[in-house]
Design a protein around this motif. Structure first.
Motif, PDB file in Angstrom:
ATOM      1  N   LYS A 131       0.825  -1.208   0.000  1.00 19.59           N
ATOM      2  CA  LYS A 131       0.000   0.000   0.000  1.00 19.59           C
ATOM      3  C   LYS A 131       0.862   1.262   0.000  1.00 19.59           C
ATOM      4  CE  LYS A 131      -3.801  -2.254   2.480  1.00 19.59           C
ATOM      5  NZ  LYS A 131      -4.674  -2.206   3.683  1.00 19.59           N
ATOM      6  N   GLY A 132       2.131   1.104  -0.381  1.00 18.43           N
ATOM      7  CA  GLY A 132       3.056   2.222  -0.347  1.00 18.43           C
ATOM      8  C   GLY A 132       2.977   3.111  -1.570  1.00 18.43           C
ATOM      9  N   GLY A 133       3.986   3.955  -1.718  1.00 16.10           N
ATOM     10  CA  GLY A 133       4.041   4.875  -2.835  1.00 16.10           C
ATOM     11  C   GLY A 133       3.480   6.237  -2.484  1.00 16.10           C
ATOM     12  N   GLY A 134       3.363   7.075  -3.472  1.00 15.60           N
ATOM     13  CA  GLY A 134       2.871   8.425  -3.244  1.00 15.60           C
ATOM     14  C   GLY A 134       3.932   9.315  -2.623  1.00 15.60           C
ATOM     15  N   ASN A 135       3.477  10.361  -1.951  1.00 17.97           N
ATOM     16  CA  ASN A 135       4.371  11.318  -1.324  1.00 17.97           C
ATOM     17  C   ASN A 135       4.216  11.285   0.192  1.00 17.97           C
ATOM     18  OD1 ASN A 135       4.601  11.980  -4.009  1.00 17.97           O
ATOM     19  ND2 ASN A 135       4.293  14.175  -3.720  1.00 17.97           N
ATOM     20  N   PRO A 136       5.274  11.540   0.934  1.00 13.56           N
ATOM     21  CA  PRO A 136       5.155  11.623   2.394  1.00 13.56           C
ATOM     22  C   PRO A 136       4.360  12.858   2.794  1.00 13.56           C
ATOM     23  CG  PRO A 136       7.327  12.332   1.696  1.00 13.56           C
ATOM     24  CD  PRO A 136       6.640  11.801   0.475  1.00 13.56           C
ATOM     25  N   GLU A 137       3.642  12.740   3.876  1.00 10.18           N
ATOM     26  CA  GLU A 137       2.851  13.855   4.372  1.00 10.18           C
ATOM     27  C   GLU A 137       3.327  14.235   5.772  1.00 10.18           C
ATOM     28  OE1 GLU A 137      -1.164  12.467   4.143  1.00 10.18           O
ATOM     29  OE2 GLU A 137      -1.244  12.570   1.950  1.00 10.18           O
ATOM     30  N   GLY A 138       2.612  15.101   6.413  1.00  9.47           N
ATOM     31  CA  GLY A 138       2.898  15.457   7.795  1.00  9.47           C
ATOM     32  C   GLY A 138       4.253  16.109   7.971  1.00  9.47           C
ATOM     33  N   ASN A 228      10.703   2.095 -10.182  1.00 10.10           N
ATOM     34  CA  ASN A 228       9.545   1.324  -9.735  1.00 10.10           C
ATOM     35  C   ASN A 228       9.494   1.189  -8.214  1.00 10.10           C
ATOM     36  OD1 ASN A 228       8.324   0.835 -12.213  1.00 10.10           O
ATOM     37  ND2 ASN A 228       9.541  -0.987 -12.612  1.00 10.10           N
ATOM     38  N   TRP A 229      10.657   1.184  -7.588  1.00  6.42           N
ATOM     39  CA  TRP A 229      10.715   1.034  -6.121  1.00  6.42           C
ATOM     40  C   TRP A 229       9.940   2.132  -5.401  1.00  6.42           C
ATOM     41  CZ3 TRP A 229      13.361   4.386  -2.677  1.00  6.42           C
ATOM     42  CH2 TRP A 229      13.436   3.924  -1.350  1.00  6.42           C
ATOM     43  N   TRP A 230       9.905   3.330  -5.961  1.00  9.80           N
ATOM     44  CA  TRP A 230       9.166   4.416  -5.324  1.00  9.80           C
ATOM     45  C   TRP A 230       7.683   4.093  -5.175  1.00  9.80           C
ATOM     46  CZ3 TRP A 230      11.659   8.013  -2.790  1.00  9.80           C
ATOM     47  CH2 TRP A 230      12.953   8.378  -3.174  1.00  9.80           C
ATOM     48  N   LYS A 231       7.171   3.170  -5.977  1.00  5.96           N
ATOM     49  CA  LYS A 231       5.755   2.813  -5.919  1.00  5.96           C
ATOM     50  C   LYS A 231       5.400   2.026  -4.656  1.00  5.96           C
ATOM     51  CE  LYS A 231       5.566   2.408 -10.986  1.00  5.96           C
ATOM     52  NZ  LYS A 231       5.362   1.456 -12.117  1.00  5.96           N
ATOM     53  N   VAL A 232       6.393   1.502  -3.946  1.00  2.00           N
ATOM     54  CA  VAL A 232       6.112   0.657  -2.781  1.00  2.00           C
ATOM     55  C   VAL A 232       6.728   1.195  -1.489  1.00  2.00           C
ATOM     56  CG1 VAL A 232       5.839  -1.422  -4.187  1.00  2.00           C
ATOM     57  CG2 VAL A 232       8.104  -0.868  -3.258  1.00  2.00           C
ATOM     58  N   VAL A 233       7.275   2.407  -1.512  1.00  2.00           N
ATOM     59  CA  VAL A 233       7.879   2.961  -0.293  1.00  2.00           C
ATOM     60  C   VAL A 233       6.796   3.178   0.761  1.00  2.00           C
ATOM     61  CG1 VAL A 233       9.077   4.938   0.721  1.00  2.00           C
ATOM     62  CG2 VAL A 233       9.790   4.047  -1.508  1.00  2.00           C
ATOM     63  N   ASN A 234       7.064   2.701   1.958  1.00  2.00           N
ATOM     64  CA  ASN A 234       6.112   2.767   3.068  1.00  2.00           C
ATOM     65  C   ASN A 234       6.340   4.062   3.856  1.00  2.00           C
ATOM     66  OD1 ASN A 234       4.444   2.379   5.247  1.00  2.00           O
ATOM     67  ND2 ASN A 234       5.316   0.421   5.869  1.00  2.00           N
ATOM     68  N   TRP A 235       5.731   5.141   3.381  1.00  2.00           N
ATOM     69  CA  TRP A 235       5.972   6.438   4.011  1.00  2.00           C
ATOM     70  C   TRP A 235       5.420   6.517   5.430  1.00  2.00           C
ATOM     71  CZ3 TRP A 235       9.751   8.971   2.278  1.00  2.00           C
ATOM     72  CH2 TRP A 235      10.046   9.016   0.911  1.00  2.00           C
ATOM     73  N   ASN A 236       4.416   5.728   5.753  1.00  2.00           N
ATOM     74  CA  ASN A 236       3.909   5.725   7.127  1.00  2.00           C
ATOM     75  C   ASN A 236       4.985   5.247   8.095  1.00  2.00           C
ATOM     76  OD1 ASN A 236       1.343   6.605   6.399  1.00  2.00           O
ATOM     77  ND2 ASN A 236       0.563   4.528   6.104  1.00  2.00           N
ATOM     78  N   TYR A 237       5.722   4.213   7.687  1.00  2.00           N
ATOM     79  CA  TYR A 237       6.799   3.701   8.540  1.00  2.00           C
ATOM     80  C   TYR A 237       7.941   4.716   8.641  1.00  2.00           C
ATOM     81  CZ  TYR A 237      10.653   0.756  10.134  1.00  2.00           C
ATOM     82  OH  TYR A 237      11.729   0.241  10.828  1.00  2.00           O
ATOM     83  N   ILE A 238       8.309   5.323   7.536  1.00  2.00           N
ATOM     84  CA  ILE A 238       9.400   6.304   7.549  1.00  2.00           C
ATOM     85  C   ILE A 238       8.993   7.522   8.382  1.00  2.00           C
ATOM     86  CG2 ILE A 238      10.998   7.615   6.115  1.00  2.00           C
ATOM     87  CD1 ILE A 238      10.981   4.495   5.802  1.00  2.00           C
ATOM     88  N   GLN A 239       7.740   7.908   8.276  1.00  2.00           N
ATOM     89  CA  GLN A 239       7.235   9.011   9.089  1.00  2.00           C
ATOM     90  C   GLN A 239       7.354   8.691  10.575  1.00  2.00           C
ATOM     91  OE1 GLN A 239       6.174  12.334   9.392  1.00  2.00           O
ATOM     92  NE2 GLN A 239       4.163  12.167   8.426  1.00  2.00           N
ATOM     93  N   ASP A 240       7.000   7.485  10.977  1.00  2.00           N
ATOM     94  CA  ASP A 240       7.113   7.070  12.379  1.00  2.00           C
ATOM     95  C   ASP A 240       8.566   7.131  12.848  1.00  2.00           C
ATOM     96  OD1 ASP A 240       4.402   6.673  12.516  1.00  2.00           O
ATOM     97  OD2 ASP A 240       4.502   4.496  12.303  1.00  2.00           O
ATOM     98  N   ARG A 241       9.487   6.652  12.015  1.00  2.00           N
ATOM     99  CA  ARG A 241      10.906   6.697  12.386  1.00  2.00           C
ATOM    100  C   ARG A 241      11.381   8.141  12.548  1.00  2.00           C
ATOM    101  NH1 ARG A 241      14.136   2.276  11.969  1.00  2.00           N
ATOM    102  NH2 ARG A 241      15.996   3.518  11.516  1.00  2.00           N
ATOM    103  N   TYR A 242      10.950   8.979  11.638  1.00  2.00           N
ATOM    104  CA  TYR A 242      11.360  10.380  11.690  1.00  2.00           C
ATOM    105  C   TYR A 242      10.843  11.076  12.946  1.00  2.00           C
ATOM    106  CZ  TYR A 242      11.582  15.343  10.514  1.00  2.00           C
ATOM    107  OH  TYR A 242      11.820  16.694  10.548  1.00  2.00           O
ATOM    108  N   GLN A 243       9.572  10.893  13.234  1.00  2.00           N
ATOM    109  CA  GLN A 243       8.982  11.558  14.393  1.00  2.00           C
ATOM    110  C   GLN A 243       9.568  11.035  15.690  1.00  2.00           C
ATOM    111  OE1 GLN A 243       4.645  12.810  12.455  1.00  2.00           O
ATOM    112  NE2 GLN A 243       4.729  11.803  14.439  1.00  2.00           N
ATOM    113  N   SER A 244       9.861   9.732  15.726  1.00  2.00           N
ATOM    114  CA  SER A 244      10.475   9.171  16.925  1.00  2.00           C
ATOM    115  C   SER A 244      11.882   9.721  17.124  1.00  2.00           C
ATOM    116  CB  SER A 244      10.502   7.644  16.814  1.00  2.00           C
ATOM    117  OG  SER A 244      11.124   7.070  17.935  1.00  2.00           O
ATOM    118  N   ALA A 245      12.608   9.896  16.021  1.00  2.00           N
ATOM    119  CA  ALA A 245      13.998  10.347  16.109  1.00  2.00           C
ATOM    120  C   ALA A 245      14.123  11.816  16.499  1.00  2.00           C
ATOM    121  CB  ALA A 245      14.706  10.114  14.773  1.00  2.00           C
ATOM    122  N   ILE A 246      13.170  12.635  16.052  1.00  2.00           N
ATOM    123  CA  ILE A 246      13.280  14.061  16.355  1.00  2.00           C
ATOM    124  C   ILE A 246      12.628  14.426  17.684  1.00  2.00           C
ATOM    125  CG2 ILE A 246      13.436  14.697  13.918  1.00  2.00           C
ATOM    126  CD1 ILE A 246      10.523  15.656  14.102  1.00  2.00           C
TER     127      ILE A 246
END
Length: 246
Positions: A131-138, A228-246
């Motif tokens: 369900k990945g892909g698209g652009n990161p939000e937040g 093609n890899w950009w179509k499956v990037v899990n931005w929700n997971y990356i967002q969680d890592r980012y928010q936890s780190a900052i």
């Protein structure tokens, strides 16, 4: 094309990692993002976790056969060899793997290659989703736009880091010691946590550009794999890592 067994043997060969160079500040400050988050819930252990989706779940980018070989052979091998090295070198496997990576120059080449390989792949699997892909939000989306000008510019620069990595390695989006977003790449199975890496900080997103990650489907067309890899990037997971780190 060569027989599959020959191709598997070829792409599974692991080169010895060369010594990285320290860029920027001291090891202590470069690893501050990691050390301040040493008890985080997304720390990675020494065991291979179950794949969070089926082998055929990411076919927009990665075929099922590649996923199965990659997970059950390459990544499983890193986990096994890491545990062997940890036992030999007296490492407490109840602690986060990040603790070893941050002090990797103290350990053997076997530890460096396999600790990096295991960590990188555990992060890689979670960084993708059917369900990945698209652009990161937040906050992450805003930080990427602020740091790189736009998501499109970030995507181009990150893709170039993967395309231009000579030989085998990884492209990274990471936080440096000032918690600024950076793009870079590392050879072999190195990553930004390592005290001997060419870039230093906390990895948020990693892209595997070893040939075994894409060769069966894309052959030598690494750029097509990355697109093609950009179509499956899990931005929700990356967002969680980012928010936890900052």
């Amino acid at each position: 094309m060569a027989p599959l067994s020959t191709r598997r043997d070829f792409i599974s060969t692991t080169g010895k990692a060369g010594l990285g160079i320290c860029v920027g500040s001291t090891i202590l400050s470069a690893c501050s993002v990691l050390s301040k988050n040493s008890s985080r819930k997304d720390n990675i252990g020494f065991n291979q976790e179950p794949l969070p989706y089926g082998y055929n779940a990411l076919t927009e980018a990665i075929d099922a056969q590649t996923m199965e070989i990659h997970y059950t052979k390459h990544a499983a091998g890193y986990a096994k060899n890491l545990q062997d090295a940890a036992q030999t070198e007296g490492v407490n496997m109840n602690k986060p793997l990040e603790d070893v990576l941050a002090n990797i120059k103290k350990y053997s080449t076997k530890m460096r290659n396999n600790a990096g390989g295991h960590y990188n792949h555990e992060l890689f699997w979670k960084s993708m989703s059917p369900k990945g892909g698209g652009n990161p939000e937040g906050k992450l989306g805003a930080a990427i736009a602020d740091s790189f000008g736009s998501f499109e510019t970030f995507r181009t620069q990150f893709s170039d880091a993967g395309k231009n990595r000579f030989g085998s390695g990884w492209a990274w989006l990471f936080l440096d010691h000032d918690k600024k977003l950076r793009i870079g790449s590392t050879p072999n199975q190195d990553n930004p946590i390592m005290d001997i890496a060419e870039i230093k900080g906390y990895p948020l997103l990693g892209l595997d550009v070893w040939e075994h990650a894409y060769y069966l489907r894309y052959q030598n067309k690494r750029a097509d794999y990355i697109n093609n890899w950009w179509k499956v990037v899990n931005w929700n997971y990356i967002q969680d890592r980012y928010q936890s780190a900052i």
